[in-house]
Design a protein around this motif. Structure first.
Motif, PDB file in Angstrom:
ATOM      1  N   VAL A 125       0.837  -1.202   0.000  1.00 20.86           N
ATOM      2  CA  VAL A 125       0.000   0.000   0.000  1.00 20.86           C
ATOM      3  C   VAL A 125       0.864   1.242   0.000  1.00 20.86           C
ATOM      4  CG1 VAL A 125      -1.624   1.348   1.357  1.00 20.86           C
ATOM      5  CG2 VAL A 125      -1.970  -1.084   1.074  1.00 20.86           C
TER       6      VAL A 125
ATOM      7  N   LEU B 114      -4.673  -5.923   0.598  1.00 23.11           N
ATOM      8  CA  LEU B 114      -4.859  -4.481   0.678  1.00 23.11           C
ATOM      9  C   LEU B 114      -5.665  -4.033   1.873  1.00 23.11           C
ATOM     10  CD1 LEU B 114      -5.655  -3.180  -2.853  1.00 23.11           C
ATOM     11  CD2 LEU B 114      -3.658  -2.869  -1.433  1.00 23.11           C
ATOM     12  N   ALA B 115      -6.807  -4.687   2.065  1.00 19.57           N
ATOM     13  CA  ALA B 115      -7.777  -4.153   3.011  1.00 19.57           C
ATOM     14  C   ALA B 115      -7.208  -3.939   4.411  1.00 19.57           C
ATOM     15  CB  ALA B 115      -9.011  -5.048   3.034  1.00 19.57           C
TER      16      ALA B 115
ATOM     17  N   ALA C 158      -4.850  -0.975   4.318  1.00 19.82           N
ATOM     18  CA  ALA C 158      -5.522   0.299   4.111  1.00 19.82           C
ATOM     19  C   ALA C 158      -6.255   0.725   5.366  1.00 19.82           C
ATOM     20  CB  ALA C 158      -6.490   0.192   2.934  1.00 19.82           C
TER      21      ALA C 158
ATOM     22  N   GLN D 218      -5.171   4.143   8.330  1.00 19.50           N
ATOM     23  CA  GLN D 218      -6.003   5.247   8.818  1.00 19.50           C
ATOM     24  C   GLN D 218      -5.753   5.549  10.291  1.00 19.50           C
ATOM     25  OE1 GLN D 218      -7.262   6.633   6.347  1.00 19.50           O
ATOM     26  NE2 GLN D 218      -6.837   4.855   5.062  1.00 19.50           N
TER      27      GLN D 218
ATOM     28  N   VAL E 272     -12.330  -1.808   6.824  1.00 17.60           N
ATOM     29  CA  VAL E 272     -11.836  -0.634   6.101  1.00 17.60           C
ATOM     30  C   VAL E 272     -12.830   0.514   6.215  1.00 17.60           C
ATOM     31  CG1 VAL E 272     -11.227   0.289   3.858  1.00 17.60           C
ATOM     32  CG2 VAL E 272     -10.511  -1.998   4.482  1.00 17.60           C
TER      33      VAL E 272
ATOM     34  N   PHE F 198     -12.214   4.087   7.831  1.00 22.18           N
ATOM     35  CA  PHE F 198     -12.352   5.318   7.062  1.00 22.18           C
ATOM     36  C   PHE F 198     -13.192   6.327   7.819  1.00 22.18           C
ATOM     37  CE2 PHE F 198     -11.622   4.028   2.376  1.00 22.18           C
ATOM     38  CZ  PHE F 198     -10.303   3.850   2.688  1.00 22.18           C
TER      39      PHE F 198
ATOM     40  N   ARG G  40      -7.675  10.810  10.618  1.00 21.20           N
ATOM     41  CA  ARG G  40      -7.925  10.913   9.196  1.00 21.20           C
ATOM     42  C   ARG G  40      -9.360  10.588   8.818  1.00 21.20           C
ATOM     43  NH1 ARG G  40      -2.987   9.501   6.126  1.00 21.20           N
ATOM     44  NH2 ARG G  40      -4.359   8.450   4.685  1.00 21.20           N
ATOM     45  N   GLY G  41     -10.114  10.063   9.790  1.00 22.25           N
ATOM     46  CA  GLY G  41     -11.442   9.554   9.474  1.00 22.25           C
ATOM     47  C   GLY G  41     -12.399  10.623   8.983  1.00 22.25           C
ATOM     48  N   LEU G  42     -13.378  10.175   8.211  1.00 22.38           N
ATOM     49  CA  LEU G  42     -14.330  11.113   7.622  1.00 22.38           C
ATOM     50  C   LEU G  42     -15.190  11.774   8.678  1.00 22.38           C
ATOM     51  CD1 LEU G  42     -15.490   9.087   4.536  1.00 22.38           C
ATOM     52  CD2 LEU G  42     -13.898  10.982   4.647  1.00 22.38           C
TER      53      LEU G  42
ATOM     54  N   ARG H  66     -13.267  14.296  10.629  1.00 25.66           N
ATOM     55  CA  ARG H  66     -12.920  15.395   9.744  1.00 25.66           C
ATOM     56  C   ARG H  66     -14.123  16.317   9.568  1.00 25.66           C
ATOM     57  NH1 ARG H  66     -11.229  14.137   3.768  1.00 25.66           N
ATOM     58  NH2 ARG H  66      -9.473  13.069   4.664  1.00 25.66           N
TER      59      ARG H  66
END
Lengths: 386, 344
Positions: B7, B186-187, B190, B194, B241, B245, B251-253, B256
């Protein structure tokens, strides 16, 4: 050749053409992997469509599957927009998830119907002629032939209608936006077309072959030309060629048609990759070697220019001093002699008038980096061409 | 675990490509040996996976084709070739051939004890090498040129990492299958990315997430009929994931968005204050009372902001009237000079 064989080849060729057109733009726009993602993630769309219609031949299936393809693209872009992960990671996250949903849906609910994962992923071209389209009882040809022909027609029409816009937005998105074409519209248009093509084609040839047919001919053509029109044409030719030759390979080996078409594509790409006139591996290696020799030559000439005393210019001394192997010094010496830049008397090397001028020019070029001064030398040397 | 490196190196889709590229290796190994011994098949997969990877490298470095094209190309070409071989094998008179396609989708239930031991050994090996070359990997990852200047052999390290990624993928193929292997790689990484900015924590977290989704996925698929393990594991990993996110603290939505709203509130507070300041400036006495109504034609004003200003002792409310305090006036006057102080 029986009529079924001709039909199979016809379908394969049409699929190849239909894939090559959007594929070219995908490769140029650096979005090749999107096609892979789409081809996997249309599975849940197909499954859901099947649940609704209970009919594998319904056009709704294609619509829903294409829709899932577009959703994939949107999802990838949304995830990418959050800035949490890179684009490739976003692709890698979205499509396996969607694909898993599809697989689970099939496993849970559709175990007893003819919709298995192998068929979806791999497709079977050999059976396509048996699936006839009947209009009021009259057999007018295999169904896939009509589907893919229709899609191809739309793709070609769109290509001709929007060629300028596509070209512009592919190579200079900024300029396209300034001139008033919405890049988003073109982007999503292209994505929709790719998605529909993928869906239409994969029913006949399977998901993997769709990806191969999209990327491989375009990539092969890209190695041979930089002209968009030529590239489109070449990729279509490559696609059709491998479709037909792949069919015969499969016929001969008694193996999967999709697999052998892909193999033909691979062979084609490999050959071009090795032997393409200006971008193939061999050409690149040759060019790199030439450049190396020429840099050596230049160093050598500069050395000669800087040292007037004879001891510094003895052949053997040069061999030691610049620390080259014998072979390399020999090549360089010969090249220089061939170009009348040096004269060797009694093993003492000296610059000729031409060599002297050349060296001066070369130094000037290196110092100022201006192209104009060496225009006339470009023909003799690779080094100054790049 | 190794996914973290993939990643961070922006090679996320390499996993996908490799897992597809491994197929012809499996088929060829079977064609040569004619037996379904998992070890030889794995070696075949390993070799063809590596071959695919290095060809991708070659395409990227030697021609002007971009990495995505190279990946897609190798992936589809190798896989197609593998399919050709598989169907070719199916036509051969060999009773052993059934079950080769299990490699496509994977079936954790088909694993036997020796496979598990093999996995344990390889995992241990990966861990060992990872710990041994930790520094080298790290420096290569974040600053390749620097690594080169201080004398590391970047090429060797690069090849080492790639080989281990390929090895991990090939092993995982048996469990989750070709298509879903890339998600497994990936998962977790990724998701882990975060939560942290530190490489070691990230690798640890990724391993944890991966293990959890493996365990949960297997458990869920065991409770229901007809649920193959691979897809369930991938779904669980994807949920990890999504949760990461949305909820990760930095960094999370979600956070944020909260931060975003909070900033906007602060700004509006400032706006109100400066509006008041401009009104108050026209009077000789700064604490001269004004009607709240005159703030109405100004959008930044709400009861909430007014109350906050009172709480901060900037404004005094008196019935329908407000007046700036001395402190409020000072703050408002310096609002744009020292904004940082006001954010508190």
């Amino acid at each position: 050749m029986s009529s079924a064989q001709i039909e199979i080849q016809l379908i394969a060729s049409l699929v190849a053409i239909a894939c090559a057109i959007p594929g070219t733009f995908l490769v140029l726009r650096k979005m090749a992997m999107i096609s892979d993602a789409i081809s996997h993630s249309i599975l849940p769309g197909l499954v859901v469509g099947f649940f609704i219609t209970e009919n594998l031949n319904s056009p709704l299936l294609i619509v829903l599957a294409a829709l899932t393809g577009v959703i994939t693209v949107v999802l990838v872009e949304q995830i990418q927009k959050t800035g949490l992960v890179k684009e490739d990671t976003a692709i890698g996250l979205v499509f396996p998830a969607l694909f898993s949903i599809g697989v689970i849906l099939i496993a849970k609910n559709a175990n007893d119907v003819h919709l298995d994962v192998d068929a979806v992923l791999l497709g079977e071209l050999a059976f396509t002629p048996f699936d006839r389209l009947l209009i009021s009882g009259v057999d007018i040809g295999p169904k896939s032939l009509w589907i893919i022909g229709f899609i191809l027609l739309i793709t070609v029409a769109l290509l001709f209608a929007f060629f300028k816009e596509l070209k512009l937005s592919t190579f200079d998105a900024g300029l396209a936006a300034t001139l008033g074409f919405s890049p988003a519209v073109i982007h999503y248009g292209l994505m929709t077309v790719s998605s529909i093509t993928t869906v239409g084609a994969f029913e006949a040839v399977g998901a993997i072959l769709v990806v191969a047919l999209m990327i491989a001919p375009a990539a092969t053509a890209y190695l041979l030309t930089t002209d968009l029109k030529k590239m489109l044409l070449l990729s279509i030719i490559f696609g059709v060629f491998s479709a037909i030759s792949g069919y015969w390979l499969a016929h001969w080996l008694d193996a999967s048609i999709a697999g052998s078409i892909t193999t033909m594509l691979g062979v084609l790409f490999f050959v071009v990759y090795l032997f393409a006139p200006s971008k193939g591996v061999i050409a690149v290696m040759y060019r790199e070697k030439q450049q190396k020799i020429e840099v050596s030559l230049l160093t050598f000439l500069l050395h000669l220019k800087n040292h007037t005393e004879e001891s510094e210019r003895h052949v053997n001394h040069l061999n030691e001093h610049i620390n080259w192997q014998k072979v390399r010094s020999k090549t360089v010496l010969e090249l220089a002699q061939k170009n009348n830049m040096i004269a060797i008397n009694n093993h003492i090397v000296s610059l000729t008038k031409k060599g002297d001028e050349f060296t001066t020019l070369a130094i000037d070029y290196i110092m100022t980096n201006e192209d104009a001064q060496i225009e006339d030398m470009k023909d003799d040397f690779f080094l100054f061409r790049g | 675990m190794l996914g973290s490196f993939a990643v961070l190196r922006k090679q996320s889709l390499l996993g996908d490509a490799i897992s597809h590229a491994a197929l012809p290796g499996i088929a060829i190994a079977f064609l040569i040996t004619g037996a379904k011994d998992s070890n030889t098949l794995l070696i075949g997969a390993l070799i063809s996976g590596l071959l695919g990877t290095f060809w991708i490298r070659g395409i990227i470095s030697k021609t002007h084709l971009k990495s995505d094209t190279a990946l897609g190309l190798i992936l589809s070409l190798f896989f197609g070739f593998g399919m050709l071989l598989l169907t070719f094998i199916q036509k051969q008179p060999n009773a052993n051939q059934a079950g080769l396609d299990k490699y496509l989708f994977g079936q954790a239930a088909t694993l036997v004890e020796s496979d598990v031991w093999l996995m344990v050994i390889v995992t241990a090996l990966c861990l060992f090498v990872l710990l041994l070359f930790w520094k080298e990997f790290k420096i290569l990852l974040f600053d390749k040129d620097y690594a080169k200047t201080i004398g590391f052999n970047t090429k060797t390290i690069d090849i080492l990492i790639t080989s281990f990624i390929v090895l991990a993928i090939v092993l995982g193929l048996q469990t989750v299958g070709v298509v879903l292997m890339s998600a497994m790689l990936l998962a977790p990484a990724a998701a882990a990315r975060q939560w942290t900015n530190s490489l070691s924590v990230m690798v640890l977290l990724a391993a944890l997430f991966g293990a959890f989704s493996g365990v949960f996925g297997t458990a869920i698929s065991a409770t229901q009929n007809n649920l193959s393990t691979g897809p369930v594991i991938v779904i669980v990993a994807s949920i990890f994931v999504i949760v990461s996110f949305i909820f990760s603290p930095n960094r999370g939505l979600l956070f944020r968005q909260i931060r975003f709203i909070k900033n906007r509130r602060d700004l509006e507070l400032h706006k109100t204050l400066s509006f008041m300041f401009h009104i108050a400036k026209t009077h000789e006495d700064i604490s001269h009372p004004h009607a709240i109504k005159i703030l109405n034609n100004f959008q930044g004003f709400t009861k909430g902001t007014l109350k906050k200003l009172v709480d901060k002792n900037y404004v005094v409310l008196n019935g329908n009237m407000w007046s700036l305090t001395n402190l409020g006036f000072q703050t408002a006057a310096n609002l744009y000079n020292q904004q940082s102080k006001n954010d508190e």
